[in-house]
Design a protein around this motif. Sequence first.
Motif, short mmCIF file in Angstrom:
data_model
loop_
_atom_site.label_atom_id
_atom_site.label_comp_id
_atom_site.label_asym_id
_atom_site.label_seq_id
_atom_site.Cartn_x
_atom_site.Cartn_y
_atom_site.Cartn_z
N ASP A 14 0.85 -1.19 0.00
CA ASP A 14 0.00 0.00 0.00
C ASP A 14 0.90 1.24 0.00
O ASP A 14 1.74 1.40 0.88
N PRO A 15 0.73 2.15 -0.99
CA PRO A 15 1.59 3.33 -1.04
C PRO A 15 1.47 4.25 0.18
O PRO A 15 2.35 5.08 0.42
N GLY A 16 0.39 4.10 0.95
CA GLY A 16 0.19 4.98 2.09
C GLY A 16 0.49 4.36 3.43
O GLY A 16 0.35 5.02 4.46
N SER A 17 0.91 3.09 3.46
CA SER A 17 1.11 2.41 4.74
C SER A 17 2.21 1.37 4.61
O SER A 17 2.26 0.63 3.63
N GLY A 18 3.06 1.31 5.61
CA GLY A 18 4.10 0.28 5.63
C GLY A 18 3.61 -1.05 6.17
O GLY A 18 4.37 -2.03 6.19
N ASN A 19 2.35 -1.10 6.61
CA ASN A 19 1.82 -2.32 7.23
C ASN A 19 0.77 -3.04 6.39
O ASN A 19 0.37 -4.15 6.73
N LEU A 37 -5.16 1.01 -10.69
CA LEU A 37 -4.23 1.84 -9.94
C LEU A 37 -4.38 1.58 -8.44
O LEU A 37 -5.49 1.54 -7.91
N VAL A 38 -3.24 1.38 -7.77
CA VAL A 38 -3.20 1.22 -6.31
C VAL A 38 -2.63 2.51 -5.73
O VAL A 38 -1.51 2.91 -6.05
N THR A 39 -3.42 3.17 -4.87
CA THR A 39 -3.01 4.42 -4.24
C THR A 39 -3.10 4.28 -2.72
O THR A 39 -3.46 3.21 -2.19
#
Length: 248
Positions: free
Chosen positions: A80-85, A159-161
């Motif tokens: 996930d581009p917005g989360s490291g988890n 697209l994965v954002t």
Amino acid sequence: MWYFGQQAGLRFDSTGTPRPLNDGKMTTYEGSAVATTRRGELLFYTNGETVWNRAHRPMPNGTKLMGAGSSTQSALIVPDPGSGNIFYIFTVAPQGTGNGLRYSTVDMTRQDGLGDLPRVNALLMTPVAEKLAAVRHANGRDVWVLAHRWNSNAFVAYLVTAEGVSSGKPVTSNVGSMNAGPGRNAIGALKFSPDGKKVAAALWKETNKFEVYDFDRATGKVSNPRGFGPYPEAYGVEFSPDSRLLYG
């Protein structure tokens, strides 16, 4: 780090010589995918059917994914581009069958950091070929996931954002050869060049040729097909690190 095949594995490190890993629990005839930290530490791996955590145990909700170990690219893991988890596992069914293209969500904060799946098998499209690849968007943050409709000449890009997977209408490119006929014609790999400007496909069995296309990382569009073949077989494709050469 790579787990694949019949409980096989390899670790790649600074020595330049891969070392065998004998702790993997996965059995897969074709596709597999592995997620690691930036330092190369194992997080989880999958054959598109079961997800094993770093302790080599199946995640509690990770035993019924609708990919298949007999699909060329049965699983693809995208962070996930917005989360490291958070990670997304994309899966494709074998030989154009009905399970199609789906994705499942892995949350690494669950199960005391070993991970679990709060969502599994969300349908994106059916039917599709066994082709699945990902590349970074031109913005350097988001990710395109590319697949191919079955009984069609259409590539589909999702697209994965940071907001998740764009599960609505994908970017569609009708270009190149039809992926159609007997189910075995759905077999064959799809790969992006390291610079993201090209994408190549292998069309197996009746066609047995390779095709190379241009890819626009800003729009998700595929264009300008070029074909090579036929060959005795066309199954796997890979680019050289400088994106200049294609191997089939």
